[in-house]
Motif scaffolding. Sequence first.
Motif, mmCIF file in Angstrom:
data_model
loop_
_atom_site.group_PDB
_atom_site.id
_atom_site.type_symbol
_atom_site.label_atom_id
_atom_site.label_comp_id
_atom_site.label_asym_id
_atom_site.label_seq_id
_atom_site.Cartn_x
_atom_site.Cartn_y
_atom_site.Cartn_z
ATOM 1 N N GLN A 1 105.849 118.798 94.541
ATOM 2 C CA GLN A 1 106.746 118.799 93.221
ATOM 3 C C GLN A 1 105.759 117.364 92.452
ATOM 4 O O GLN A 1 106.706 116.217 93.444
ATOM 5 C CB GLN A 1 108.126 118.572 93.635
ATOM 6 C CG GLN A 1 108.502 119.805 93.995
ATOM 7 C CD GLN A 1 108.889 120.808 93.380
ATOM 8 O OE1 GLN A 1 109.276 121.193 91.671
ATOM 9 N NE2 GLN A 1 107.831 122.499 93.253
ATOM 10 N N ASN A 2 105.445 117.110 91.962
ATOM 11 C CA ASN A 2 104.906 116.293 91.478
ATOM 12 C C ASN A 2 105.542 115.491 90.620
ATOM 13 O O ASN A 2 105.742 116.107 90.136
ATOM 14 C CB ASN A 2 103.537 116.015 91.348
ATOM 15 C CG ASN A 2 102.145 116.424 91.606
ATOM 16 O OD1 ASN A 2 101.970 117.850 91.695
ATOM 17 N ND2 ASN A 2 102.158 115.419 92.692
ATOM 18 N N GLY A 3 105.642 114.280 90.530
ATOM 19 C CA GLY A 3 106.658 113.111 89.412
ATOM 20 C C GLY A 3 105.857 112.567 88.498
ATOM 21 O O GLY A 3 105.217 111.690 88.988
ATOM 22 N N LEU A 4 106.552 112.290 87.649
ATOM 23 C CA LEU A 4 105.971 111.419 86.277
ATOM 24 C C LEU A 4 107.660 110.313 86.742
ATOM 25 O O LEU A 4 108.591 110.399 86.465
ATOM 26 C CB LEU A 4 105.494 111.894 85.229
ATOM 27 C CG LEU A 4 106.030 110.314 83.599
ATOM 28 C CD1 LEU A 4 104.469 110.109 84.064
ATOM 29 C CD2 LEU A 4 105.891 110.998 82.586
ATOM 30 N N ASN B 1 106.157 114.272 95.760
ATOM 31 C CA ASN B 1 107.473 114.790 96.618
ATOM 32 C C ASN B 1 108.649 113.777 95.730
ATOM 33 O O ASN B 1 109.575 113.066 96.666
ATOM 34 C CB ASN B 1 107.728 113.825 98.416
ATOM 35 C CG ASN B 1 106.583 114.464 99.159
ATOM 36 O OD1 ASN B 1 106.074 115.770 98.755
ATOM 37 N ND2 ASN B 1 106.576 113.816 99.977
ATOM 38 N N ALA B 2 107.932 113.012 94.671
ATOM 39 C CA ALA B 2 109.053 112.104 93.793
ATOM 40 C C ALA B 2 110.163 112.634 93.330
ATOM 41 O O ALA B 2 111.391 112.187 93.371
ATOM 42 C CB ALA B 2 108.222 111.607 92.406
ATOM 43 N N GLU C 1 112.798 111.604 111.814
ATOM 44 C CA GLU C 1 113.445 113.273 111.844
ATOM 45 C C GLU C 1 113.908 113.893 110.744
ATOM 46 O O GLU C 1 114.041 115.040 110.659
ATOM 47 C CB GLU C 1 115.266 112.880 112.049
ATOM 48 C CG GLU C 1 114.880 112.487 113.418
ATOM 49 C CD GLU C 1 116.051 111.541 114.144
ATOM 50 O OE1 GLU C 1 117.179 111.647 113.469
ATOM 51 O OE2 GLU C 1 116.830 110.821 115.696
ATOM 52 N N MET C 2 112.887 114.447 109.714
ATOM 53 C CA MET C 2 112.742 114.088 107.551
ATOM 54 C C MET C 2 114.830 114.165 107.284
ATOM 55 O O MET C 2 114.704 115.553 106.517
ATOM 56 C CB MET C 2 112.193 115.688 108.376
ATOM 57 C CG MET C 2 110.928 115.580 108.692
ATOM 58 S SD MET C 2 109.585 116.910 108.408
ATOM 59 C CE MET C 2 109.425 116.606 107.185
ATOM 60 N N LYS C 3 114.872 113.363 108.021
ATOM 61 C CA LYS C 3 116.656 112.849 107.033
ATOM 62 C C LYS C 3 116.348 112.130 106.107
ATOM 63 O O LYS C 3 117.125 112.434 105.039
ATOM 64 C CB LYS C 3 117.381 112.710 108.362
ATOM 65 C CG LYS C 3 118.475 113.660 109.167
ATOM 66 C CD LYS C 3 118.951 112.942 110.309
ATOM 67 C CE LYS C 3 118.740 113.821 111.647
ATOM 68 N NZ LYS C 3 120.564 112.811 112.398
ATOM 69 N N ILE C 4 115.575 111.803 105.936
ATOM 70 C CA ILE C 4 114.617 110.629 104.358
ATOM 71 C C ILE C 4 114.050 111.213 104.279
ATOM 72 O O ILE C 4 112.875 111.461 105.539
ATOM 73 C CB ILE C 4 114.998 109.252 105.170
ATOM 74 C CG1 ILE C 4 116.937 108.843 105.400
ATOM 75 C CG2 ILE C 4 114.142 108.635 103.999
ATOM 76 C CD1 ILE C 4 116.426 107.482 105.812
ATOM 77 N N ILE C 5 113.105 111.458 103.108
ATOM 78 C CA ILE C 5 111.954 111.762 101.989
ATOM 79 C C ILE C 5 111.602 110.994 101.500
ATOM 80 O O ILE C 5 112.244 110.223 101.321
ATOM 81 C CB ILE C 5 112.391 113.081 101.702
ATOM 82 C CG1 ILE C 5 112.921 114.668 102.510
ATOM 83 C CG2 ILE C 5 110.771 113.856 100.424
ATOM 84 C CD1 ILE C 5 112.117 114.569 103.949
ATOM 85 N N GLY C 6 110.640 110.650 101.401
ATOM 86 C CA GLY C 6 109.927 110.149 101.138
ATOM 87 C C GLY C 6 108.400 110.028 100.698
ATOM 88 O O GLY C 6 108.396 111.487 100.209
ATOM 89 N N ALA C 7 108.200 109.167 99.272
ATOM 90 C CA ALA C 7 107.137 109.275 98.159
ATOM 91 C C ALA C 7 106.094 108.325 98.300
ATOM 92 O O ALA C 7 106.904 107.401 98.186
ATOM 93 C CB ALA C 7 107.933 109.348 96.868
ATOM 94 N N PHE C 8 105.109 108.175 97.530
ATOM 95 C CA PHE C 8 104.183 107.513 97.617
ATOM 96 C C PHE C 8 104.178 107.119 96.283
ATOM 97 O O PHE C 8 103.216 107.980 95.631
ATOM 98 C CB PHE C 8 103.470 107.370 98.466
ATOM 99 C CG PHE C 8 101.700 106.612 98.932
ATOM 100 C CD1 PHE C 8 102.109 105.130 99.119
ATOM 101 C CD2 PHE C 8 100.986 106.724 97.650
ATOM 102 C CE1 PHE C 8 101.311 104.294 99.554
ATOM 103 C CE2 PHE C 8 99.607 105.706 97.489
ATOM 104 C CZ PHE C 8 99.379 104.492 98.878
#
Length: 452
Positions: A277-280, A231-232, A187-194
């Motif tokens: 939105q890439n993160g370190l 997405n981090a 439902e995209m209420k929770i956003i994930g990253a890998f």
Amino acid sequence: MAGTFSKIKSTFNLLRKIDFNQLSKLSEKVDLQEVMNSFSKLDDNQLKALMKMMKDEKKEKVLPPINGDFYEIHLRLNEEDRAVQLKVREFMEREIKPIVNNYWLHDEFPHEVIPKFAELGLCGVTYKGYGCPGKSFLMEGIIAMEMARIDASIATFFGVQSGLSMGSIYMCGSEEQKQEWLPGMHEMKIIGAFGLTEPEVGSGAAGGLTTTAKKTADGWLLNGQKKWIGNATFADVTIIWARDVDDNQVKGFLVRKGTPGFEVEKIKGKMALRIVQNGLITMKNCLIEEKDRLQNAESFKDTARVLQMTRAGVAWMAVGTARGAYENALDYTRNRKQFGKPIASFQLIQNHLVEMLSNLTAMQSLVFRLSELQDQGLLKDEHASLAKVFCSLRTRDIVSRAREVMGGNGILLEHNVARFVADAEAIYSYEGTKEINSLIVGRAITGMSAFV
């Protein structure tokens, strides 16, 4: 005869523009007697041809529709899947296309579109249960292509959410973990990253992860860094892959947003996929409870299963990027006029367009068959790797030609192709570089490993 036709046509064109008071002046420019004599020598068929030519000149030329699916591959979809494809296309045209250049320019993500994305109901498209659609891998590929056709960054965001992060839980999580996370992520209420790639470890992730996990009485302590994690910066949960210091095997962990010792810094200055939105990520004694360890991830082989599943989607994404560049270039050349006519009418421009379409059609045929193999349970690493190599390489060529036929305007965001040119560079590298994927295919066809 061609000269006679030309004279008659020129005369008729002139007559349409003058009144009878100007006939005397016309006789000074055109030998009317010669024109009439020429008419008298024409037979019926020639007169009909002349009249048809004059009528056709008055008609507005109807150009063929702009369509990158030259071999009509969509005809192999059933009605339900075709409807989904068109729904995604309409969404991308309506919601994303008008805003994408501005967000890309400013290196920002359009968070307001996430609820609209959720309404599509396609997140976790191939998974069965947990509210997910349970559709084919072919449909997943089609969706990736349609998104990337408008913007590769949005397609990447969706791929990380629906594929890599949800896929890690779906393939490697316990039933309790699936029940906790997957419905909300669908439902995209929770956003994930890998989180797999590290500052000093990209292609060597299989045997060289420096991020460590240490089992303690309270749970697992994570230490290390991850880089380029999509997405981090705003993810609610991040899948972190780390090497267990006790058995040297790679394990997966669900790191919740706000966990102490888990810090994310946005990576700035990118020339590609700027909306992503890439993160370190930096982890310092980040404590994760045992219940948040992916219960069925015991080695890098489990990580690799997730990557294999999603690599086909990246190949489809390359196809979408190429298709978007081609269709924008074709539209531009049909409207841009030089020397009094559209540049699409020039031979060299048409040659570029045909080269682009040839590669695009080959790519579409390849990924369609790739997804068929995946749906049939026949997909191998080398199948996905070959598609990633070929499609990302050909995409580079297509976006380059698209920019070339636009001349100087090709570097302007307003014509869209400049964004595709830049984004193609990121697609070329992530989910395995050309060199690594080539070695995977090479090992399969020769029986010899050329890896270090």
